[in-house]
Design a protein around this motif. Structure first.
Motif, PDB file in Angstrom:
ATOM      1  N   ALA A 111      38.150  88.033  35.558  1.00 38.31           N
ATOM      2  CA  ALA A 111      37.272  88.735  36.501  1.00 38.31           C
ATOM      3  C   ALA A 111      36.138  87.839  36.979  1.00 38.31           C
ATOM      4  CB  ALA A 111      36.711  90.006  35.860  1.00 38.31           C
ATOM      5  N   ILE A 112      35.594  87.027  36.084  1.00 39.55           N
ATOM      6  CA  ILE A 112      34.522  86.104  36.475  1.00 39.55           C
ATOM      7  C   ILE A 112      35.026  85.160  37.564  1.00 39.55           C
ATOM      8  CG2 ILE A 112      33.072  84.164  35.721  1.00 39.55           C
ATOM      9  CD1 ILE A 112      32.875  85.621  32.969  1.00 39.55           C
ATOM     10  N   GLU A 113      36.206  84.587  37.360  1.00 46.58           N
ATOM     11  CA  GLU A 113      36.743  83.682  38.388  1.00 46.58           C
ATOM     12  C   GLU A 113      37.014  84.422  39.695  1.00 46.58           C
ATOM     13  OE1 GLU A 113      40.390  80.662  39.498  1.00 46.58           O
ATOM     14  OE2 GLU A 113      40.223  81.340  37.415  1.00 46.58           O
ATOM     15  N   THR A 114      37.642  85.575  39.622  1.00 43.79           N
ATOM     16  CA  THR A 114      37.969  86.342  40.828  1.00 43.79           C
ATOM     17  C   THR A 114      36.723  86.723  41.614  1.00 43.79           C
ATOM     18  OG1 THR A 114      39.977  87.226  39.815  1.00 43.79           O
ATOM     19  CG2 THR A 114      39.049  88.476  41.667  1.00 43.79           C
ATOM     20  N   GLU A 115      35.732  87.275  40.931  1.00 43.05           N
ATOM     21  CA  GLU A 115      34.515  87.731  41.612  1.00 43.05           C
ATOM     22  C   GLU A 115      33.676  86.556  42.115  1.00 43.05           C
ATOM     23  OE1 GLU A 115      34.327  90.732  42.558  1.00 43.05           O
ATOM     24  OE2 GLU A 115      35.992  91.395  41.322  1.00 43.05           O
ATOM     25  N   THR A 116      33.708  85.439  41.392  1.00 45.91           N
ATOM     26  CA  THR A 116      32.996  84.251  41.851  1.00 45.91           C
ATOM     27  C   THR A 116      33.657  83.713  43.117  1.00 45.91           C
ATOM     28  OG1 THR A 116      32.290  83.721  39.606  1.00 45.91           O
ATOM     29  CG2 THR A 116      32.214  81.931  41.209  1.00 45.91           C
ATOM     30  N   ARG A 117      34.993  83.650  43.125  1.00 46.99           N
ATOM     31  CA  ARG A 117      35.714  83.198  44.324  1.00 46.99           C
ATOM     32  C   ARG A 117      35.415  84.106  45.520  1.00 46.99           C
ATOM     33  NH1 ARG A 117      39.255  79.199  43.935  1.00 46.99           N
ATOM     34  NH2 ARG A 117      40.177  78.745  41.922  1.00 46.99           N
ATOM     35  N   THR A 118      35.415  85.406  45.290  1.00 44.56           N
ATOM     36  CA  THR A 118      35.116  86.352  46.372  1.00 44.56           C
ATOM     37  C   THR A 118      33.731  86.083  46.939  1.00 44.56           C
ATOM     38  OG1 THR A 118      36.558  88.052  45.428  1.00 44.56           O
ATOM     39  CG2 THR A 118      34.844  88.806  46.939  1.00 44.56           C
ATOM     40  N   ARG A 130      25.952  84.338  30.750  1.00 44.68           N
ATOM     41  CA  ARG A 130      25.657  85.610  30.092  1.00 44.68           C
ATOM     42  C   ARG A 130      25.733  86.769  31.086  1.00 44.68           C
ATOM     43  NH1 ARG A 130      22.038  86.766  25.200  1.00 44.68           N
ATOM     44  NH2 ARG A 130      22.636  84.627  24.879  1.00 44.68           N
ATOM     45  N   PHE A 131      25.137  86.563  32.263  1.00 42.76           N
ATOM     46  CA  PHE A 131      25.163  87.605  33.291  1.00 42.76           C
ATOM     47  C   PHE A 131      26.608  87.861  33.735  1.00 42.76           C
ATOM     48  CE2 PHE A 131      24.810  89.462  37.460  1.00 42.76           C
ATOM     49  CZ  PHE A 131      23.825  90.415  37.268  1.00 42.76           C
ATOM     50  N   ALA A 132      27.382  86.789  33.891  1.00 36.27           N
ATOM     51  CA  ALA A 132      28.779  86.919  34.321  1.00 36.27           C
ATOM     52  C   ALA A 132      29.588  87.758  33.329  1.00 36.27           C
ATOM     53  CB  ALA A 132      29.405  85.538  34.479  1.00 36.27           C
ATOM     54  N   VAL A 148      30.122  94.606  41.870  1.00 36.17           N
ATOM     55  CA  VAL A 148      29.186  94.596  42.997  1.00 36.17           C
ATOM     56  C   VAL A 148      27.853  93.990  42.575  1.00 36.17           C
ATOM     57  CG1 VAL A 148      27.888  96.041  44.618  1.00 36.17           C
ATOM     58  CG2 VAL A 148      30.303  96.531  44.172  1.00 36.17           C
ATOM     59  N   VAL A 149      27.335  94.403  41.434  1.00 37.56           N
ATOM     60  CA  VAL A 149      26.078  93.849  40.925  1.00 37.56           C
ATOM     61  C   VAL A 149      26.244  92.359  40.638  1.00 37.56           C
ATOM     62  CG1 VAL A 149      24.462  93.877  38.971  1.00 37.56           C
ATOM     63  CG2 VAL A 149      25.194  96.021  40.028  1.00 37.56           C
ATOM     64  N   PHE A 150      27.364  91.986  40.037  1.00 37.25           N
ATOM     65  CA  PHE A 150      27.627  90.584  39.741  1.00 37.25           C
ATOM     66  C   PHE A 150      27.614  89.748  41.020  1.00 37.25           C
ATOM     67  CE2 PHE A 150      30.705  87.096  39.609  1.00 37.25           C
ATOM     68  CZ  PHE A 150      30.097  86.288  38.665  1.00 37.25           C
ATOM     69  N   ARG A 151      28.387  90.167  42.029  1.00 33.67           N
ATOM     70  CA  ARG A 151      28.467  89.409  43.279  1.00 33.67           C
ATOM     71  C   ARG A 151      27.111  89.322  43.976  1.00 33.67           C
ATOM     72  NH1 ARG A 151      33.221  92.419  43.963  1.00 33.67           N
ATOM     73  NH2 ARG A 151      32.207  93.616  45.618  1.00 33.67           N
ATOM     74  N   ASP A 152      26.372  90.422  43.993  1.00 34.00           N
ATOM     75  CA  ASP A 152      25.051  90.421  44.639  1.00 34.00           C
ATOM     76  C   ASP A 152      24.100  89.425  43.970  1.00 34.00           C
ATOM     77  OD1 ASP A 152      25.852  92.316  46.481  1.00 34.00           O
ATOM     78  OD2 ASP A 152      24.815  93.997  45.515  1.00 34.00           O
ATOM     79  N   GLU A 153      24.065  89.435  42.642  1.00 34.36           N
ATOM     80  CA  GLU A 153      23.160  88.526  41.916  1.00 34.36           C
ATOM     81  C   GLU A 153      23.600  87.074  42.033  1.00 34.36           C
ATOM     82  OE1 GLU A 153      20.106  88.998  40.389  1.00 34.36           O
ATOM     83  OE2 GLU A 153      20.310  90.887  41.475  1.00 34.36           O
ATOM     84  N   LEU A 154      24.906  86.841  41.974  1.00 32.61           N
ATOM     85  CA  LEU A 154      25.408  85.478  42.119  1.00 32.61           C
ATOM     86  C   LEU A 154      25.094  84.958  43.522  1.00 32.61           C
ATOM     87  CD1 LEU A 154      26.919  83.029  41.007  1.00 32.61           C
ATOM     88  CD2 LEU A 154      29.059  84.127  41.744  1.00 32.61           C
ATOM     89  N   LYS A 155      25.326  85.770  44.526  1.00 30.89           N
ATOM     90  CA  LYS A 155      25.024  85.389  45.906  1.00 30.89           C
ATOM     91  C   LYS A 155      23.532  85.059  46.057  1.00 30.89           C
ATOM     92  CE  LYS A 155      25.394  87.188  50.616  1.00 30.89           C
ATOM     93  NZ  LYS A 155      25.870  88.320  51.418  1.00 30.89           N
ATOM     94  N   LYS A 156      22.685  85.895  45.500  1.00 31.27           N
ATOM     95  CA  LYS A 156      21.237  85.672  45.554  1.00 31.27           C
ATOM     96  C   LYS A 156      20.871  84.341  44.894  1.00 31.27           C
ATOM     97  CE  LYS A 156      17.162  87.780  43.556  1.00 31.27           C
ATOM     98  NZ  LYS A 156      16.691  88.934  42.792  1.00 31.27           N
ATOM     99  N   LYS A 157      21.448  84.071  43.733  1.00 34.37           N
ATOM    100  CA  LYS A 157      21.171  82.829  43.003  1.00 34.37           C
ATOM    101  C   LYS A 157      21.647  81.608  43.787  1.00 34.37           C
ATOM    102  CE  LYS A 157      19.586  82.849  39.577  1.00 34.37           C
ATOM    103  NZ  LYS A 157      18.165  82.837  39.284  1.00 34.37           N
TER     104      LYS A 157
END
Length: 132
Positions: free
Chosen positions: A40-47, A106-108, A117-126
């Motif tokens: 899931a981490i890889e998939t959501e990071t790629r997205t 840790r967040f991932a 959704v929360v993961f993608r939003d925070e990663l995008k922000k970072k």
């Protein structure tokens, strides 16, 4: 007169370089065996990187790497980042003297699978913070 012009051009170039965006690399490390959360981490990071931030990928300021740290080539990079298990990093100015590494692991693990959704939003922000 010519010296003044050259000096002005140099100052303009120096200022534009200082104000330009940084290069950013998102690096996801994984081992040979992968759990559903790791996938899931890889998939959501790629997205996030390839879809939501595609314009930065296209202009070359954003790159994503997926590294299997159990391979020979992966071991070298894992050693540099002190990786011993699945990890996610946002790296500003990779390979430069002023390289800055943000550990997002840790967040991932806390959100990629349970609240994408929360993961993608925070990663995008970072990532956007690192680019600017």
């Amino acid at each position: 007169m010519m010296k003044k012009f050259i000096l002005m051009m140099f100052c303009t170039f120096a200022m534009s370089t200082a104000l330009s965006a940084q290069d950013v690399e998102v690096i996801y490390f994984h081992g040979k065996q992968r759990c559903p959360t790791c996938l899931a981490i890889e998939t959501e990071t790629r997205t996030t990187v390839e879809d939501e931030l595609a314009k930065y990928v296209e202009d070359g300021s954003l790159k994503m790497s997926v590294i299997d740290y159990s391979t020979e080539s992966g071991k070298e990079l894992a050693k540099k980042y002190k990786v011993t298990f699945s990890s996610l990093f946002v790296v500003a100015n990779p390979g430069q003297k002023d390289e800055s590494v943000e550990d997002f692991t840790r967040f991932a693990f806390g959100y990629a699978r349970s609240n994408a959704v929360v993961f993608r939003d925070e990663l995008k922000k970072k990532i956007l913070e690192a680019i600017k």
